[in-house]
Design an enzyme around this catalytic site. Structure first.
Site, PDB file in Angstrom:
ATOM      1  N   ASP A  30       0.842  -1.203   0.000  1.00 19.55           N
ATOM      2  CA  ASP A  30       0.000   0.000   0.000  1.00 19.55           C
ATOM      3  C   ASP A  30       0.875   1.250   0.000  1.00 19.55           C
ATOM      4  N   LEU A  44      -0.212   4.115   1.127  1.00 19.79           N
ATOM      5  CA  LEU A  44      -0.690   4.956   2.227  1.00 19.79           C
ATOM      6  C   LEU A  44      -1.012   6.368   1.732  1.00 19.79           C
ATOM      7  N   ASP A  67       4.103   2.147  -4.165  1.00 23.96           N
ATOM      8  CA  ASP A  67       3.124   2.726  -5.095  1.00 23.96           C
ATOM      9  C   ASP A  67       2.992   1.755  -6.275  1.00 23.96           C
ATOM     10  N   LEU A 120      -6.696  -4.497  -4.747  1.00 20.33           N
ATOM     11  CA  LEU A 120      -7.730  -3.537  -4.337  1.00 20.33           C
ATOM     12  C   LEU A 120      -7.256  -2.090  -4.399  1.00 20.33           C
ATOM     13  N   ALA A 121      -5.950  -1.864  -4.502  1.00 20.77           N
ATOM     14  CA  ALA A 121      -5.450  -0.483  -4.459  1.00 20.77           C
ATOM     15  C   ALA A 121      -6.096   0.337  -5.561  1.00 20.77           C
ATOM     16  N   SER A 156     -10.770   5.741  -5.015  1.00 16.95           N
ATOM     17  CA  SER A 156     -12.088   5.099  -4.950  1.00 16.95           C
ATOM     18  C   SER A 156     -13.283   6.033  -4.798  1.00 16.95           C
ATOM     19  N   THR A 158     -15.891  -2.679  -9.228  1.00 17.25           N
ATOM     20  CA  THR A 158     -17.133  -2.070  -8.735  1.00 17.25           C
ATOM     21  C   THR A 158     -18.294  -2.294  -9.698  1.00 17.25           C
ATOM     22  N   ASP A 159     -19.511  -2.249  -9.167  1.00 13.47           N
ATOM     23  CA  ASP A 159     -20.704  -2.345 -10.030  1.00 13.47           C
ATOM     24  C   ASP A 159     -20.887  -1.077 -10.871  1.00 13.47           C
ATOM     25  N   GLU A 160     -20.149   0.005 -10.520  1.00 16.00           N
ATOM     26  CA  GLU A 160     -20.355   1.279 -11.225  1.00 16.00           C
ATOM     27  C   GLU A 160     -19.918   1.212 -12.684  1.00 16.00           C
ATOM     28  N   TYR A 168     -14.280   8.032 -12.194  1.00 17.19           N
ATOM     29  CA  TYR A 168     -13.938   6.863 -11.356  1.00 17.19           C
ATOM     30  C   TYR A 168     -14.346   5.566 -12.056  1.00 17.19           C
ATOM     31  N   ALA A 200     -15.078   5.023 -15.126  1.00 16.98           N
ATOM     32  CA  ALA A 200     -14.369   4.819 -16.400  1.00 16.98           C
ATOM     33  C   ALA A 200     -12.987   4.230 -16.143  1.00 16.98           C
ATOM     34  N   LYS A 221     -12.083   2.405 -13.532  1.00 13.34           N
ATOM     35  CA  LYS A 221     -12.227   1.009 -13.080  1.00 13.34           C
ATOM     36  C   LYS A 221     -12.595   0.111 -14.269  1.00 13.34           C
ATOM     37  N   TYR A 244     -27.276  15.124  -1.850  1.00 15.49           N
ATOM     38  CA  TYR A 244     -27.117  15.571  -3.243  1.00 15.49           C
ATOM     39  C   TYR A 244     -28.445  15.444  -4.001  1.00 15.49           C
TER      40      TYR A 244
HETATM   41  P1  NAD Z   1     -10.057   3.051  -0.160  1.00 15.44           P
HETATM   42  O1  NAD Z   1      -9.991   4.354  -0.890  1.00 15.44           O
HETATM   43  O2  NAD Z   1     -10.578   3.012   1.237  1.00 15.44           O
HETATM   44  O3  NAD Z   1      -8.600   2.391  -0.102  1.00 15.44           O
HETATM   45  C1  NAD Z   1      -7.733   2.373  -1.204  1.00 15.44           C
HETATM   46  C2  NAD Z   1      -6.362   1.913  -0.720  1.00 15.44           C
HETATM   47  O4  NAD Z   1      -5.488   1.883  -1.859  1.00 15.44           O
HETATM   48  C3  NAD Z   1      -5.724   2.864   0.311  1.00 15.44           C
HETATM   49  O5  NAD Z   1      -5.151   2.113   1.359  1.00 15.44           O
HETATM   50  C4  NAD Z   1      -4.656   3.593  -0.492  1.00 15.44           C
HETATM   51  O6  NAD Z   1      -3.538   3.988   0.299  1.00 15.44           O
HETATM   52  C5  NAD Z   1      -4.277   2.527  -1.504  1.00 15.44           C
HETATM   53  N1  NAD Z   1      -3.694   3.120  -2.719  1.00 15.44           N
HETATM   54  C6  NAD Z   1      -4.184   4.142  -3.460  1.00 15.44           C
HETATM   55  N2  NAD Z   1      -3.348   4.438  -4.471  1.00 15.44           N
HETATM   56  C7  NAD Z   1      -2.317   3.549  -4.385  1.00 15.44           C
HETATM   57  C8  NAD Z   1      -1.148   3.345  -5.159  1.00 15.44           C
HETATM   58  N3  NAD Z   1      -0.859   4.122  -6.223  1.00 15.44           N
HETATM   59  N4  NAD Z   1      -0.313   2.351  -4.806  1.00 15.44           N
HETATM   60  C9  NAD Z   1      -0.580   1.563  -3.724  1.00 15.44           C
HETATM   61  N5  NAD Z   1      -1.659   1.740  -2.937  1.00 15.44           N
HETATM   62  C10 NAD Z   1      -2.521   2.723  -3.274  1.00 15.44           C
HETATM   63  O7  NAD Z   1     -10.882   2.102  -1.120  1.00 15.44           O
HETATM   64  P2  NAD Z   1     -11.926   0.938  -0.773  1.00 15.44           P
HETATM   65  O8  NAD Z   1     -13.255   1.536  -0.607  1.00 15.44           O
HETATM   66  O9  NAD Z   1     -11.369   0.063   0.285  1.00 15.44           O
HETATM   67  O10 NAD Z   1     -11.932   0.157  -2.174  1.00 15.44           O
HETATM   68  C11 NAD Z   1     -10.988  -0.867  -2.436  1.00 15.44           C
HETATM   69  C12 NAD Z   1     -11.229  -1.418  -3.821  1.00 15.44           C
HETATM   70  O11 NAD Z   1     -12.546  -1.936  -3.915  1.00 15.44           O
HETATM   71  C13 NAD Z   1     -11.095  -0.368  -4.919  1.00 15.44           C
HETATM   72  O12 NAD Z   1     -10.459  -0.965  -6.021  1.00 15.44           O
HETATM   73  C14 NAD Z   1     -12.529  -0.002  -5.250  1.00 15.44           C
HETATM   74  O13 NAD Z   1     -12.648   0.402  -6.598  1.00 15.44           O
HETATM   75  C15 NAD Z   1     -13.237  -1.316  -4.993  1.00 15.44           C
HETATM   76  N6  NAD Z   1     -14.656  -1.195  -4.582  1.00 15.44           N
HETATM   77  C16 NAD Z   1     -15.022  -0.368  -3.560  1.00 15.44           C
HETATM   78  C17 NAD Z   1     -16.358  -0.309  -3.163  1.00 15.44           C
HETATM   79  C18 NAD Z   1     -16.816   0.560  -2.007  1.00 15.44           C
HETATM   80  O14 NAD Z   1     -18.023   0.657  -1.757  1.00 15.44           O
HETATM   81  N7  NAD Z   1     -15.929   1.173  -1.259  1.00 15.44           N
HETATM   82  C19 NAD Z   1     -17.309  -1.092  -3.831  1.00 15.44           C
HETATM   83  C20 NAD Z   1     -16.888  -1.927  -4.870  1.00 15.44           C
HETATM   84  C21 NAD Z   1     -15.556  -1.988  -5.230  1.00 15.44           C
HETATM   85  P1  TYD Z   2     -20.817   7.473  -2.080  1.00 16.40           P
HETATM   86  O1  TYD Z   2     -20.702   6.956  -0.691  1.00 16.40           O
HETATM   87  O2  TYD Z   2     -19.909   8.563  -2.536  1.00 16.40           O
HETATM   88  O3  TYD Z   2     -20.733   6.210  -3.044  1.00 16.40           O
HETATM   89  P2  TYD Z   2     -20.998   6.104  -4.659  1.00 16.40           P
HETATM   90  O4  TYD Z   2     -21.117   7.454  -5.243  1.00 16.40           O
HETATM   91  O5  TYD Z   2     -19.755   5.400  -5.121  1.00 16.40           O
HETATM   92  O6  TYD Z   2     -22.244   5.298  -4.787  1.00 16.40           O
HETATM   93  O7  TYD Z   2     -22.299   8.009  -2.292  1.00 16.40           O
HETATM   94  C1  TYD Z   2     -23.428   7.167  -2.082  1.00 16.40           C
HETATM   95  C2  TYD Z   2     -24.658   7.969  -2.490  1.00 16.40           C
HETATM   96  O8  TYD Z   2     -24.819   9.070  -1.581  1.00 16.40           O
HETATM   97  C3  TYD Z   2     -24.530   8.585  -3.864  1.00 16.40           C
HETATM   98  O9  TYD Z   2     -25.813   8.557  -4.515  1.00 16.40           O
HETATM   99  C4  TYD Z   2     -24.123  10.025  -3.596  1.00 16.40           C
HETATM  100  C5  TYD Z   2     -24.821  10.321  -2.277  1.00 16.40           C
HETATM  101  N1  TYD Z   2     -24.101  11.312  -1.415  1.00 16.40           N
HETATM  102  C6  TYD Z   2     -24.786  12.415  -0.904  1.00 16.40           C
HETATM  103  O10 TYD Z   2     -25.994  12.609  -1.155  1.00 16.40           O
HETATM  104  N2  TYD Z   2     -24.096  13.310  -0.123  1.00 16.40           N
HETATM  105  C7  TYD Z   2     -22.777  13.148   0.162  1.00 16.40           C
HETATM  106  O11 TYD Z   2     -22.192  14.023   0.864  1.00 16.40           O
HETATM  107  C8  TYD Z   2     -22.098  11.981  -0.340  1.00 16.40           C
HETATM  108  C9  TYD Z   2     -20.646  11.760  -0.032  1.00 16.40           C
HETATM  109  C10 TYD Z   2     -22.794  11.099  -1.118  1.00 16.40           C
END
Ligand code: NAD
Ligand code: TYD
Length: 357
Positions: A41, A43, A67, A89-90, A93, A138-140, A163, A165, A167, A220
């Protein structure tokens, strides 16, 4: 071939100090004492070693600050650990950050993934069958749904934010490396996660923090966007299963069977918080503030997770009500963690993101 990998494995988990990554690392370190789990990571603001205090002294855990876009360093980590697999997972996000700084998302999510793929391709070239590259996505990538319908593994890609695009591009590269070089690759696409250790830029932890501090809750647009929420620990369980038992070359959608319109979710959160904080019923709802919508805001995401359920026997382990309450409890009990991650840079981010909405 459906393969159960042998013991004494080394797995590199990238992004292991982040939200989902830290849950994955914790699960693997505790469940597989014979494995060597390497947390790789950089960090960034989102990575935090505090997330892993409980496992950092375990003999089967090691941390490498690196990195994923640093090619020489990534190749040297492969040499050092001879990994059997990578769980990737890095990433950058957060959708809002991708709107203000798309290039950072291309750099980390696309270029970083390709650099990792190249290192794995070259290091494993004599034996792809015994090495796995698992990409967590991600599902996005599937775009935005209307009132009905669900994303399946066959839904065409239609990413609509920088984001998603980035992924989507990384998913395509992973599949291309499977097809072109014969690497063993697997991808999962998951819905919105929630739970402990999530950085308070995402909806649920941000709103918990704001309710606690009696700050406005920035909803939003009309607040009627829909997301499918999954408890992060259940995603980590799915990742463990897919890494070990998922079929090479396949994609698995992971979701909570749990759709919520934002405003309904926020109202539930307000009720739970009022109860936990001993506030009068309805007090937190008064903080609701409708603000300018996110640019290009996707209306609805919802996952059909029947493939992972039927093929791998995975289902979520708890209800949303239980998960949300556990999550609120965790943030209220871990004030020091919250204070730590919200000091410094977070304040600037918050101001820039919300001040003129
Ligand atoms: P997060 O932002 O909490 O964590 C990302 C981690 O990646 C951090 O520890 C960061 O330091 C590390 N990182 C970032 N750039 C880096 C680099 N250049 N080199 C090495 N490490 C790096 O993200 P998250 O929410 O835990 O998501 C993890 C993964 O799961 C992502 O790939 C995200 O697209 C995917 N994902 C997230 C969600 C969600 O709801 N959070 C849902 C589906 C998929
Ligand atoms: P988010 O947690 O950013 O996840 P994602 O956009 O990846 O789904 O947002 C979840 C939903 O909440 C999304 O529809 C945007 C909305 N949202 C707000 O309405 N206010 C906020 O301050 C944030 C961060 C998100």
């Amino acid at each position: 071939m459906n393969k159960e990998k042998k013991m004494n494995k080394s797995i590199i988990v990238t992004g292991g100090a982040g939200f989902i990554g830290s849950h994955v690392v914790r699960l693997l370190v505790n469940k597989y004492p014979d494995y060597n789990i390497i947390n790789l990571d950089k960090l960034t603001y989102a990575g935090n070693l505090e997330n892993l205090r409980d496992v950092e002294s375990m003999p089967n855990y090691v941390f490498e600050k690196a990195d994923i876009t640093d090619e020489a360093r990534i190749r040297s980590i492969f040499e050092k650990y001879s990994p059997d697999g990578v769980i990737h997972l890095a990433a950058e996000s957060h959708v809002d950050r991708s709107i203000s700084n798309p290039l950072e998302f291309v750099r980390t999510n696309v270029l970083g993934t390709v650099i990792l793929l190249n290192a794995a391709r070259d290091y494993w070239k004599d034996d792809y069958d015994r090495h796995r590259f698992y990409h967590v996505s991600t599902d996005e990538v599937y775009g935005s749904l209307g009132e009905t319908g669900l994303f399946t593994e066959d839904t065409p890609y239609d990413p609509r934010s920088p984001y998603s695009a980035s992924k989507a591009a990384s998913d395509h590269f992973v599949r291309a490396y499977g097809n072109t070089y014969g690497m063993d690759v697997v991808i999962s696409n998951c819905s919105n996660n929630y739970g402990s250790h999530q950085f308070p830029e995402k909806l649920i932890p941000l709103f918990i923090l704001n309710i606690k501090e009696k700050r406005p809750l920035p909803v939003y647009g009309d607040g009627r966007q829909t997301r499918d929420w999954l408890w992060v620990n259940d995603h980590a369980r799915a990742i463990d299963l897919i890494y070990h038992r998922g079929k090479s070359g396949e994609t698995y959608n992971v979701g909570g069977f749990n759709e919520w319109q934002n405003i309904d979710l926020i109202r539930s959160l307000c009720r739970i918080m009022d109860e936990k904080l001993g506030r009068e019923e309805g007090e937190s709802e008064k903080l609701l503030t409708y603000v300018k919508d996110r640019a290009g805001h996707d209306r609805r995401y919802a996952i059909d997770a029947s493939k992972i359920k039927e093929e791998l026997g995975w289902t979520p382990s708890i209800t949303f009500e239980e998960g949300l309450e556990k999550t609120v409890d965790w943030y209220l009990e871990n004030e020091a963690w919250l204070n730590n991650v919200t000091s410094g840079e977070y304040q600037n981010y918050y101001q820039q993101q919300y001040e003129n909405r």
